[in-house]
Design a protein around this motif. Structure first.
Motif, short mmCIF file in Angstrom:
data_model
loop_
_atom_site.label_atom_id
_atom_site.label_comp_id
_atom_site.label_asym_id
_atom_site.label_seq_id
_atom_site.Cartn_x
_atom_site.Cartn_y
_atom_site.Cartn_z
N VAL A 1 0.81 -1.06 0.15
CA VAL A 1 0.07 -0.02 0.11
C VAL A 1 0.89 1.33 -0.01
O VAL A 1 1.85 1.20 0.70
N TRP A 2 0.67 2.05 -0.78
CA TRP A 2 1.47 3.38 -0.78
C TRP A 2 0.62 4.55 -0.71
O TRP A 2 -0.93 4.58 -0.84
N ALA A 3 0.76 5.82 -0.09
CA ALA A 3 -0.13 6.65 0.06
C ALA A 3 0.68 8.31 -0.08
O ALA A 3 1.81 8.18 -0.08
N TRP A 4 0.00 9.29 -0.36
CA TRP A 4 0.37 10.29 -0.28
C TRP A 4 -0.65 11.72 -0.31
O TRP A 4 -1.74 11.28 0.05
N GLY A 5 0.11 13.02 -0.03
CA GLY A 5 -0.86 13.86 0.33
C GLY A 5 -0.56 14.72 1.81
O GLY A 5 0.60 14.51 2.29
N TRP A 6 -1.64 14.79 2.45
CA TRP A 6 -1.78 15.35 3.63
C TRP A 6 -1.48 14.20 4.66
O TRP A 6 -2.04 13.24 4.63
N LEU B 1 -1.25 8.95 6.34
CA LEU B 1 -0.38 8.22 5.54
C LEU B 1 -0.06 6.92 5.85
O LEU B 1 0.73 6.42 5.15
N GLY B 2 0.12 6.72 7.14
CA GLY B 2 0.93 5.69 7.62
C GLY B 2 2.18 5.30 7.39
O GLY B 2 2.97 4.30 7.34
N SER B 3 3.30 6.56 7.28
CA SER B 3 4.54 6.34 6.93
C SER B 3 5.19 6.51 8.26
O SER B 3 6.50 6.47 8.15
N GLY B 4 4.60 6.71 9.48
CA GLY B 4 5.30 6.97 10.65
C GLY B 4 5.62 8.30 11.05
O GLY B 4 6.46 8.68 12.06
N GLY C 1 -7.96 -11.88 6.51
CA GLY C 1 -9.13 -11.39 7.15
C GLY C 1 -9.15 -10.28 8.32
O GLY C 1 -10.21 -10.22 8.85
N THR C 2 -8.12 -9.84 8.63
CA THR C 2 -7.96 -8.83 9.67
C THR C 2 -7.90 -7.52 9.11
O THR C 2 -7.69 -7.40 8.01
N VAL C 3 -8.41 -6.72 9.73
CA VAL C 3 -8.32 -5.11 9.50
C VAL C 3 -7.44 -4.32 10.24
O VAL C 3 -7.12 -4.55 11.52
N TRP C 4 -6.83 -3.43 9.62
CA TRP C 4 -5.74 -2.34 10.08
C TRP C 4 -6.00 -1.17 9.91
O TRP C 4 -6.86 -0.78 8.81
N THR C 5 -5.87 -0.24 10.85
CA THR C 5 -6.21 1.33 10.59
C THR C 5 -5.16 2.30 11.22
O THR C 5 -4.20 1.76 12.00
N TRP C 6 -5.33 3.43 10.88
CA TRP C 6 -3.96 4.35 11.05
C TRP C 6 -4.47 5.81 10.79
O TRP C 6 -5.47 5.99 10.05
N GLY C 7 -4.01 6.75 11.62
CA GLY C 7 -4.52 8.07 11.42
C GLY C 7 -5.15 8.78 12.54
O GLY C 7 -4.90 8.36 13.67
#
Length: 207
Positions: A1-6, A12-15, A49-55
């Protein structure tokens, strides 16, 4: 998974909380099969089947109880066998392999569909809805498509966005799913800002 922006809330989950003008790799995830993005939080469905979240987690939208804002993905407790995830502005849904919906996060307008207006910080099974194929949501209302092709809606109805033939004040939002008045054969649904859409198998679109 890749993310960008604010990235101010770690969505963005980049740490870090840095903005990113080019895609960066989301850290700490295994094999992912689906993703969803809320206002300032993110979700990922893993192949197991697991779910992961961040932010951001101000309203419990990470589904991780007392965790604050999270710069890195963490597993949502109490979920397994999940096949679909979706998000609203500050809330989220998951559907398990048996067609049972789960909800958590902001619930001011009743958009979780659990019969209350209480925010939920851990996934809660929606007992009043089964056989669910798809859930979509926006800021203040949510829609579900069941395997029998019926569509159900809940949350705010101040502009008639629940599609049940009425318009309600904020004091009369539907805290439980109500059936949307639609012909048979719905195959896809979408939710916008105080409106909904349905696509039928015959190619017709209803709004």
């Amino acid at each position: 998974v890749w993310a960008w922006g604010w990235g101010y809330y770690g969505q963005l989950g980049s740490g870090t909380t840095a903005n990113e003008t080019v895609p960066v790799r989301v850290q700490g995830l295994g094999k992912i099969t689906a993703i969803a993005a809320g206002s300032v939080f993110s979700l990922a469905l893993a192949s197991d089947g697991t779910v992961w979240t961040w932010g951001r987690n101000a309203s419990g939208q990470l589904g991780r109880a007392n965790v604050g804002d999270a710069l890195l993905p963490g597993m949502v407790a109490g979920l397994s066998g999940i096949i679909s995830v979706s998000s609203g502005t500050d809330h989220a849904f998951a559907i398990d392999q048996d067609g049972n919906p789960w909800a958590w996060g902001s619930n001011y307008y009743g958009q979780l569909g659990d019969g209350t207006r209480n925010n939920v910080s851990l996934p809660k099974r929606l007992q009043n809805l089964t056989g669910v194929h798809t859930i979509v949501s926006y800021f203040d209302h949510s829609l579900a498509l069941r395997s029998d092709s019926t569509v159900w809606a809940w949350g705010s109805n101040d502009q008639g966005q629940l599609g049940n033939g009425s318009v309600a004040t904020s004091l009369n939002d539907s805290l439980n799913p109500t059936r949307v008045i639609l012909p048979e054969g719905v195959i896809k649904i979408a939710a916008g800002d105080k409106h909904g859409m349905a696509l039928l198998a015959n190619g017709k679109v209803w709004v």
